[in-house]
Design a protein around this motif. Structure first.
Motif, mmCIF file in Angstrom:
data_model
loop_
_atom_site.group_PDB
_atom_site.id
_atom_site.type_symbol
_atom_site.label_atom_id
_atom_site.label_comp_id
_atom_site.label_asym_id
_atom_site.label_seq_id
_atom_site.Cartn_x
_atom_site.Cartn_y
_atom_site.Cartn_z
ATOM 1 N N ALA A 78 0.775 -1.384 -0.004
ATOM 2 C CA ALA A 78 0.022 0.057 -0.030
ATOM 3 C C ALA A 78 0.908 1.347 -0.054
ATOM 4 C CB ALA A 78 -0.977 -0.197 1.169
ATOM 5 N N LEU A 79 2.001 1.300 0.792
ATOM 6 C CA LEU A 79 3.104 2.378 0.720
ATOM 7 C C LEU A 79 3.538 2.528 -0.502
ATOM 8 C CD1 LEU A 79 4.080 4.641 2.436
ATOM 9 C CD2 LEU A 79 5.877 3.223 3.106
ATOM 10 N N ALA A 80 3.926 1.703 -1.005
ATOM 11 C CA ALA A 80 4.642 1.806 -2.494
ATOM 12 C C ALA A 80 3.500 2.322 -3.565
ATOM 13 C CB ALA A 80 5.260 0.599 -2.999
ATOM 14 N N ARG A 81 2.235 1.608 -3.508
ATOM 15 C CA ARG A 81 1.465 2.090 -4.410
ATOM 16 C C ARG A 81 1.142 3.713 -4.340
ATOM 17 N NH1 ARG A 81 -2.449 -0.623 -7.171
ATOM 18 N NH2 ARG A 81 -1.696 -2.311 -6.296
ATOM 19 N N GLN A 82 1.070 4.022 -2.962
ATOM 20 C CA GLN A 82 0.661 5.324 -2.736
ATOM 21 C C GLN A 82 1.778 6.361 -3.384
ATOM 22 O OE1 GLN A 82 2.245 7.509 -0.002
ATOM 23 N NE2 GLN A 82 1.043 9.070 -0.948
ATOM 24 N N ARG A 83 3.087 5.841 -2.841
ATOM 25 C CA ARG A 83 4.223 6.793 -3.321
ATOM 26 C C ARG A 83 4.367 6.838 -4.971
ATOM 27 N NH1 ARG A 83 4.409 10.113 0.070
ATOM 28 N NH2 ARG A 83 6.417 10.632 -0.760
ATOM 29 N N LEU A 84 3.877 5.874 -5.863
ATOM 30 C CA LEU A 84 3.905 5.610 -7.273
ATOM 31 C C LEU A 84 3.014 6.368 -7.767
ATOM 32 C CD1 LEU A 84 4.873 1.794 -7.293
ATOM 33 C CD2 LEU A 84 6.314 3.855 -8.472
ATOM 34 N N LEU A 85 1.494 6.233 -7.290
ATOM 35 C CA LEU A 85 0.634 6.834 -7.824
ATOM 36 C C LEU A 85 0.818 8.386 -7.474
ATOM 37 C CD1 LEU A 85 -2.493 4.298 -7.177
ATOM 38 C CD2 LEU A 85 -1.379 4.899 -9.260
ATOM 39 N N GLY A 86 1.230 8.668 -6.315
ATOM 40 C CA GLY A 86 1.353 10.120 -6.035
ATOM 41 C C GLY A 86 2.432 10.743 -6.853
ATOM 42 N N ALA A 87 3.291 10.131 -7.491
ATOM 43 C CA ALA A 87 4.444 10.435 -8.316
ATOM 44 C C ALA A 87 3.914 10.638 -9.810
ATOM 45 C CB ALA A 87 5.573 9.584 -8.046
ATOM 46 N N GLY A 88 2.909 9.967 -10.173
ATOM 47 C CA GLY A 88 2.192 10.396 -11.433
ATOM 48 C C GLY A 88 2.179 8.827 -12.242
ATOM 49 N N VAL A 89 2.699 7.806 -11.601
ATOM 50 C CA VAL A 89 2.619 6.705 -12.514
ATOM 51 C C VAL A 89 1.277 6.225 -12.893
ATOM 52 C CG1 VAL A 89 3.091 4.045 -12.356
ATOM 53 C CG2 VAL A 89 4.807 5.803 -11.341
ATOM 54 N N ALA A 90 1.237 5.879 -14.122
ATOM 55 C CA ALA A 90 -0.318 5.552 -14.840
ATOM 56 C C ALA A 90 -0.954 4.427 -14.114
ATOM 57 C CB ALA A 90 -0.243 5.307 -16.187
ATOM 58 N N GLU A 91 -0.288 3.211 -13.872
ATOM 59 C CA GLU A 91 -0.941 1.898 -13.096
ATOM 60 C C GLU A 91 0.040 1.196 -12.309
ATOM 61 O OE1 GLU A 91 -4.213 0.044 -15.760
ATOM 62 O OE2 GLU A 91 -2.523 0.784 -17.348
ATOM 63 N N VAL A 92 -0.309 0.814 -11.278
ATOM 64 C CA VAL A 92 0.482 -0.002 -10.373
ATOM 65 C C VAL A 92 -0.389 -1.342 -10.222
ATOM 66 C CG1 VAL A 92 1.558 -0.409 -8.070
ATOM 67 C CG2 VAL A 92 1.155 1.885 -9.016
ATOM 68 N N PHE A 93 0.487 -2.432 -10.430
ATOM 69 C CA PHE A 93 -0.072 -3.850 -10.409
ATOM 70 C C PHE A 93 0.663 -4.873 -9.434
ATOM 71 C CE2 PHE A 93 -0.359 -2.226 -14.668
ATOM 72 C CZ PHE A 93 -1.680 -2.403 -15.283
ATOM 73 N N SER A 94 0.085 -5.742 -8.656
ATOM 74 C CA SER A 94 0.514 -6.625 -7.754
ATOM 75 C C SER A 94 -0.212 -7.739 -7.611
ATOM 76 C CB SER A 94 0.966 -5.761 -6.519
ATOM 77 O OG SER A 94 1.446 -6.776 -5.455
ATOM 78 N N GLN A 95 0.411 -8.886 -7.463
ATOM 79 C CA GLN A 95 -0.320 -10.175 -6.961
ATOM 80 C C GLN A 95 -0.317 -10.078 -5.457
ATOM 81 O OE1 GLN A 95 1.875 -10.058 -9.662
ATOM 82 N NE2 GLN A 95 1.689 -12.056 -10.697
ATOM 83 N N GLN A 96 0.317 -9.280 -4.652
ATOM 84 C CA GLN A 96 0.639 -9.094 -3.316
ATOM 85 C C GLN A 96 0.846 -10.684 -2.473
ATOM 86 O OE1 GLN A 96 -1.872 -6.592 -1.174
ATOM 87 N NE2 GLN A 96 -2.684 -5.440 -2.741
ATOM 88 N N ILE A 97 2.029 -10.982 -3.174
ATOM 89 C CA ILE A 97 2.448 -12.406 -2.619
ATOM 90 C C ILE A 97 3.405 -11.865 -1.401
ATOM 91 C CG2 ILE A 97 3.998 -14.193 -3.007
ATOM 92 C CD1 ILE A 97 3.234 -13.807 -6.081
ATOM 93 N N CYS A 98 3.088 -12.621 -0.278
ATOM 94 C CA CYS A 98 3.761 -12.390 1.106
ATOM 95 C C CYS A 98 4.863 -13.516 1.041
ATOM 96 C CB CYS A 98 2.798 -12.542 2.053
ATOM 97 S SG CYS A 98 3.545 -12.418 3.788
ATOM 98 N N THR A 99 6.174 -12.988 1.212
ATOM 99 C CA THR A 99 7.326 -13.818 1.352
ATOM 100 C C THR A 99 7.340 -14.848 2.604
ATOM 101 O OG1 THR A 99 8.518 -11.769 2.089
ATOM 102 C CG2 THR A 99 8.758 -12.282 0.072
ATOM 103 N N PHE A 100 6.661 -13.989 3.637
ATOM 104 C CA PHE A 100 6.689 -14.697 4.988
ATOM 105 C C PHE A 100 5.820 -15.740 5.135
ATOM 106 C CE2 PHE A 100 5.239 -15.078 9.361
ATOM 107 C CZ PHE A 100 6.381 -15.144 10.210
ATOM 108 N N ALA A 101 4.688 -15.744 4.041
ATOM 109 C CA ALA A 101 3.748 -16.835 4.358
ATOM 110 C C ALA A 101 3.792 -17.691 3.282
ATOM 111 C CB ALA A 101 2.373 -16.173 4.039
ATOM 112 N N SER A 102 5.023 -17.677 2.466
ATOM 113 C CA SER A 102 5.160 -18.582 1.203
ATOM 114 C C SER A 102 6.567 -19.294 1.190
ATOM 115 C CB SER A 102 5.504 -17.603 0.026
ATOM 116 O OG SER A 102 4.132 -17.051 -0.272
ATOM 117 N N PRO A 103 6.592 -20.522 1.774
ATOM 118 C CA PRO A 103 7.627 -21.328 1.956
ATOM 119 C C PRO A 103 8.579 -21.490 0.693
ATOM 120 C CG PRO A 103 5.901 -22.742 1.969
ATOM 121 C CD PRO A 103 5.120 -21.527 2.253
#
Length: 264
Positions: A215-240
């Protein structure tokens, strides 16, 4: 588009005989390629089991060299530019000859087809930025320190195009219900403004907070003017199948790799 292993973006991980990786689910055109590696397909042993790509974590150097060779071979890149990451905002342009040294920086961009640019992570957020019309691609290492310091904005500022020409992909990172931080980090995030503060929520203990790097990265990118931000939001901690420093302590690192396909 499909990844170098033949998977469609967002498709569940499928281990092949030699490798398995994660590819973006985004709108970048086929000539712009990106992936994040997993533990699959490497020769490292013990706590580094699998495709550890970091030289600085105590793994056998010969194993890391072989893992890096496999990544170059599997991706089809001519070479890969690596970095000595320091949680800063230095961003470099990758071009032929730079990869003879390992520079200290946290971002790379290139307009040279066939040169892979990479950042290493094991909970921090890897970000890929692409501008099809300008023929450029960039990667950034964005932990909480880098996000607060402005590594994403610094990366965008180096590109020969406007932020509005760009799309971004957020690779695997520690998820918002696994990343607990203290008052110091929360105060620093809140200092970025009310929109950034929305990436924080109360933790399970007094003085602790959950931080949502996505969420923080998305906010920074969109705030800087990036057209679109994509993510599958894969959690490293939860993924062995992924390395996680917070989960395992001594461990390896994945690479998030981006490159432009050589022109026909």
């Amino acid at each position: 588009m499909t990844g170098p292993d033949g998977r469609s973006p967002g498709q569940p991980l499928e281990e092949t005989a030699s490798r398995s990786w994660i590819t973006p689910d985004w709108t970048a055109q086929p000539g712009i390629r990106a992936l994040t590696t997993t533990r699959a397909g490497g020769v490292s042993q013990g706590v580094y089991q699998g495709l550890n790509l970091a030289e600085h974590v105590g793994d056998d150097p010969a194993s890391v060299a072989e893992n890096r060779r496999r990544l170059i071979s599997g991706s089809g890149c001519r070479s890969i530019q690596w970095l000595n990451q320091v949680h800063g905002v230095q961003v470099l342009r990758a071009r032929p000859g730079l990869n003879r040294a390992i520079p200290e920086a946290d971002g790379l961009w290139t307009d040279e087809p066939g040169i892979g640019i990479a950042v290493l992570t094991a909970d921090c957020l890897p970000v890929v930025i692409a501008a099809q019309a300008a023929g450029v691609v960039a990667v950034a290492h964005a932990g909480w320190r880098g996000l607060i310091a402005g590594v994403l904005e610094a990366t965008l500022a180096e590109l020969p195009c406007t932020a509005a020409d760009c799309v971004a992909w957020l690779g695997p990172a520690i998820g918002p219900r696994a990343y607990e931080v203290g008052d110091d980090v929360a105060t620093a995030v809140a200092g970025l403004g009310s929109m950034a503060q929305r990436s924080l929520s109360p933790g399970c203990r007094p003085g602790k907070y959950w931080l949502d790097l996505f969420a923080l990265a998305r906010q920074r990118l969109l705030g800087a003017g990036v057209a679109e931000v994509f993510s599958q939001q894969i959690c490293t901690f939860a993924s062995p199948e992924l390395y996680s420093y917070r989960r395992d302590g001594l461990t390896g690192r994945m690479a998030t790799l981006a490159w432009l396909e050589p022109r026909a």
